[in-house]
Design a protein around this motif. Sequence first.
Motif, PDB file in Angstrom:
ATOM      1  N   ASP A   1       0.811  -1.218   0.000  1.00  0.00           N
ATOM      2  CA  ASP A   1       0.000   0.000   0.000  1.00  0.00           C
ATOM      3  C   ASP A   1       0.848   1.273   0.000  1.00  0.00           C
ATOM      4  N   GLU A   2       2.063   1.180   0.527  1.00  0.00           N
ATOM      5  CA  GLU A   2       2.949   2.341   0.554  1.00  0.00           C
ATOM      6  C   GLU A   2       3.351   2.797  -0.845  1.00  0.00           C
ATOM      7  N   SER A   3       3.190   1.931  -1.843  1.00  0.00           N
ATOM      8  CA  SER A   3       3.548   2.274  -3.219  1.00  0.00           C
ATOM      9  C   SER A   3       2.604   3.300  -3.829  1.00  0.00           C
ATOM     10  N   GLY A   4       1.403   3.425  -3.267  1.00  0.00           N
ATOM     11  CA  GLY A   4       0.404   4.313  -3.847  1.00  0.00           C
ATOM     12  C   GLY A   4      -0.300   3.692  -5.043  1.00  0.00           C
ATOM     13  N   ILE A   5      -0.047   2.418  -5.281  1.00  0.00           N
ATOM     14  CA  ILE A   5      -0.638   1.697  -6.409  1.00  0.00           C
ATOM     15  C   ILE A   5      -1.772   0.827  -5.902  1.00  0.00           C
ATOM     16  N   VAL A   6      -2.845   0.794  -6.678  1.00  0.00           N
ATOM     17  CA  VAL A   6      -3.978  -0.070  -6.369  1.00  0.00           C
ATOM     18  C   VAL A   6      -4.009  -1.171  -7.425  1.00  0.00           C
ATOM     19  N   LEU A   7      -4.040  -2.421  -6.981  1.00  0.00           N
ATOM     20  CA  LEU A   7      -4.155  -3.554  -7.885  1.00  0.00           C
ATOM     21  C   LEU A   7      -5.381  -4.340  -7.456  1.00  0.00           C
ATOM     22  N   SER A   8      -6.305  -4.529  -8.379  1.00  0.00           N
ATOM     23  CA  SER A   8      -7.529  -5.250  -8.081  1.00  0.00           C
ATOM     24  C   SER A   8      -7.696  -6.386  -9.080  1.00  0.00           C
ATOM     25  N   CYS A   9      -7.728  -7.608  -8.569  1.00  0.00           N
ATOM     26  CA  CYS A   9      -7.962  -8.784  -9.395  1.00  0.00           C
ATOM     27  C   CYS A   9      -8.400  -9.914  -8.481  1.00  0.00           C
ATOM     28  N   GLU A  10      -9.362 -10.685  -8.928  1.00  0.00           N
ATOM     29  CA  GLU A  10      -9.861 -11.824  -8.164  1.00  0.00           C
ATOM     30  C   GLU A  10      -8.783 -12.901  -8.007  1.00  0.00           C
ATOM     31  N   LYS A  11      -7.876 -12.980  -8.972  1.00  0.00           N
ATOM     32  CA  LYS A  11      -6.785 -13.953  -8.985  1.00  0.00           C
ATOM     33  C   LYS A  11      -5.494 -13.223  -8.653  1.00  0.00           C
ATOM     34  N   GLU A  12      -4.595 -13.865  -7.903  1.00  0.00           N
ATOM     35  CA  GLU A  12      -3.320 -13.239  -7.588  1.00  0.00           C
ATOM     36  C   GLU A  12      -2.481 -13.074  -8.850  1.00  0.00           C
ATOM     37  N   CYS A  13      -1.785 -11.955  -8.934  1.00  0.00           N
ATOM     38  CA  CYS A  13      -0.921 -11.662 -10.079  1.00  0.00           C
ATOM     39  C   CYS A  13       0.536 -11.773  -9.641  1.00  0.00           C
TER      40      CYS A  13
END
Length: 83
Positions: free
Chosen positions: A50-62
């Motif tokens: 979360d410290e990256s400021g990036i949001v990643l949303s996916c039902e499956k892990e990337c």
Amino acid sequence: MKGSYKIVVQNSKVRYDFVIRRNITIIRGDSATGKTTLVELIREYYEDGDESGIVLSCEKECAVLEDEIGKLFLQLKKIVFCL
């Protein structure tokens, strides 16, 4: 991998929103269209959370595949991004 998965990756400057429908999907395109940026955002998200400021949303892990060790990820049921 069965089915389709919506992936959203974003920071304060850019947003990627797409659906993956196949086991192996090749993201290609002209130079300077954001392919490397997409992979770098995903890598940074997993390195800094979360410290990256990036949001990643996916039902499956990337995952990002960058080296020989990373090829082991291919045996896992993850969505893998390669450079």
